[in-house]
Scaffold this motif. Structure first.
Motif, PDB file in Angstrom:
ATOM      1  N   LEU A  47       2.312   9.541  -3.289  1.00  0.00           N
ATOM      2  CA  LEU A  47       1.231   8.676  -2.805  1.00  0.00           C
ATOM      3  C   LEU A  47       1.317   7.297  -3.442  1.00  0.00           C
ATOM      4  O   LEU A  47       1.027   6.285  -2.799  1.00  0.00           O
ATOM      5  N   GLY A  48       1.718   7.247  -4.707  1.00  0.00           N
ATOM      6  CA  GLY A  48       1.874   5.970  -5.383  1.00  0.00           C
ATOM      7  C   GLY A  48       2.923   5.098  -4.709  1.00  0.00           C
ATOM      8  O   GLY A  48       2.698   3.901  -4.512  1.00  0.00           O
ATOM      9  N   ILE A  96       4.484   0.519  -1.213  1.00  0.00           N
ATOM     10  CA  ILE A  96       5.140   0.022   0.000  1.00  0.00           C
ATOM     11  C   ILE A  96       4.125  -0.621   0.924  1.00  0.00           C
ATOM     12  O   ILE A  96       4.384  -1.675   1.520  1.00  0.00           O
ATOM     13  N   TRP A  97       2.938  -0.023   1.034  1.00  0.00           N
ATOM     14  CA  TRP A  97       1.887  -0.587   1.888  1.00  0.00           C
ATOM     15  C   TRP A  97       1.448  -1.962   1.367  1.00  0.00           C
ATOM     16  O   TRP A  97       1.302  -2.907   2.141  1.00  0.00           O
ATOM     17  N   LEU A  98       1.239  -2.075   0.058  1.00  0.00           N
ATOM     18  CA  LEU A  98       0.820  -3.354  -0.520  1.00  0.00           C
ATOM     19  C   LEU A  98       1.884  -4.436  -0.312  1.00  0.00           C
ATOM     20  O   LEU A  98       1.549  -5.589  -0.004  1.00  0.00           O
ATOM     21  N   ILE A  99       3.145  -4.078  -0.478  1.00  0.00           N
ATOM     22  CA  ILE A  99       4.219  -5.051  -0.263  1.00  0.00           C
ATOM     23  C   ILE A  99       4.236  -5.498   1.189  1.00  0.00           C
ATOM     24  O   ILE A  99       4.370  -6.692   1.483  1.00  0.00           O
ATOM     25  N   SER A 100       4.084  -4.552   2.120  1.00  0.00           N
ATOM     26  CA  SER A 100       4.120  -4.923   3.539  1.00  0.00           C
ATOM     27  C   SER A 100       2.928  -5.798   3.911  1.00  0.00           C
ATOM     28  O   SER A 100       3.071  -6.768   4.659  1.00  0.00           O
ATOM     29  N   VAL A 101       1.754  -5.490   3.386  1.00  0.00           N
ATOM     30  CA  VAL A 101       0.578  -6.322   3.654  1.00  0.00           C
ATOM     31  C   VAL A 101       0.780  -7.714   3.061  1.00  0.00           C
ATOM     32  O   VAL A 101       0.433  -8.721   3.684  1.00  0.00           O
ATOM     33  N   GLY A 102       1.359  -7.796   1.878  1.00  0.00           N
ATOM     34  CA  GLY A 102       1.621  -9.087   1.258  1.00  0.00           C
ATOM     35  C   GLY A 102       2.607  -9.931   2.055  1.00  0.00           C
ATOM     36  O   GLY A 102       2.406 -11.133   2.239  1.00  0.00           O
TER      37      GLY A 102
END
Length: 47
Positions: free
Chosen positions: A20-21, A26-32
């Motif tokens: 999950l981490g 990966i989600w935070l990087i893609s949103v950024g």
């Protein structure tokens, strides 16, 4: 290929929290990246 009884669940050996981490990272990087692209386009249009 013979199964090794000591390594039967090697693919699922990672804890749920670690998986999950990585998903969160990966989600935070893609949103950024999407945010940076959006700001670059916004800056380019308003320039």
């Amino acid at each position: 290929m013979a199964l090794d009884p000591d390594n039967a669940d090697r693919g699922d050996a990672r804890p749920l929290a670690e998986r999950l981490g990585w998903m969160v990272v990966i989600w935070l990087i893609s949103v950024g990246v999407i945010g940076l692209v959006a700001y670059a386009i916004r800056w380019w249009i308003n320039a």
